[in-house]
Design an enzyme around this catalytic site. Structure first.
Site, PDB file in Angstrom:
ATOM      1  N   ARG A 191     -13.101 102.391  44.195  1.00 53.90           N
ATOM      2  CA  ARG A 191     -12.564 100.457  43.373  1.00 53.90           C
ATOM      3  C   ARG A 191     -10.982 100.659  43.634  1.00 53.90           C
ATOM      4  O   ARG A 191     -10.264  99.977  44.035  1.00 53.90           O
ATOM      5  CB  ARG A 191     -12.875 100.614  42.306  1.00 53.90           C
ATOM      6  CG  ARG A 191     -13.924 100.925  41.839  1.00 53.90           C
ATOM      7  CD  ARG A 191     -13.899 100.670  40.199  1.00 53.90           C
ATOM      8  NE  ARG A 191     -13.645 102.101  39.812  1.00 53.90           N
ATOM      9  CZ  ARG A 191     -13.616 101.954  38.400  1.00 53.90           C
ATOM     10  NH1 ARG A 191     -13.099 100.728  37.400  1.00 53.90           N
ATOM     11  NH2 ARG A 191     -13.227 103.100  38.822  1.00 53.90           N
ATOM     12  N   ASN A 223     -17.518  99.685  38.722  1.00 51.44           N
ATOM     13  CA  ASN A 223     -18.606 100.224  39.498  1.00 51.44           C
ATOM     14  C   ASN A 223     -19.960  99.839  38.512  1.00 51.44           C
ATOM     15  O   ASN A 223     -19.581  99.313  37.746  1.00 51.44           O
ATOM     16  CB  ASN A 223     -18.167 101.446  38.680  1.00 51.44           C
ATOM     17  CG  ASN A 223     -17.362 102.945  39.274  1.00 51.44           C
ATOM     18  OD1 ASN A 223     -17.301 102.145  40.518  1.00 51.44           O
ATOM     19  ND2 ASN A 223     -16.854 103.533  39.192  1.00 51.44           N
TER      20      ASN A 223
END
Length: 89
Positions: free
Chosen positions: A19, A37
């Site tokens: 990320r 996520n």
């Protein structure tokens, strides 16, 4: 012209900095959107920008950061727009 794509990235993509590295790449490519996520172990993202820049980040998503092992990236069109790029915790 700008476009938006929705991505679901599968593989070893959590716990490897995916990320945050995607957010770094988004800044480099002048992409807005978000990444997060998911509880099923995948990473989900929306990327918004010039078509060439979106293509670059989608291609990057297929391998991700060094320790990721991407097995699949599902890409679908999205009609939303974004003003910044956010990492959703």
């Amino acid at each position: 012209m700008v476009i938006t794509k929705h991505l679901i990235i599968t593989g070893r993509v959590q716990g490897v900095g995916y990320r945050y590295y995607m957010a770094y790449k988004a800044t480099q490519f002048r992409i807005t959107g978000w990444v997060r996520n998911r509880s099923d172990g995948t990473v989900e993202a929306a990327v918004h920008g010039e078509p060439a820049a979106v293509d670059l980040i989608v291609r990057w998503a297929h391998h991700g950061p060094r320790h990721a092992q991407v097995t699949q990236v599902d890409v679908t069109p999205d009609d939303r727009s974004y003003n910044s790029f956010d990492v959703i915790e």
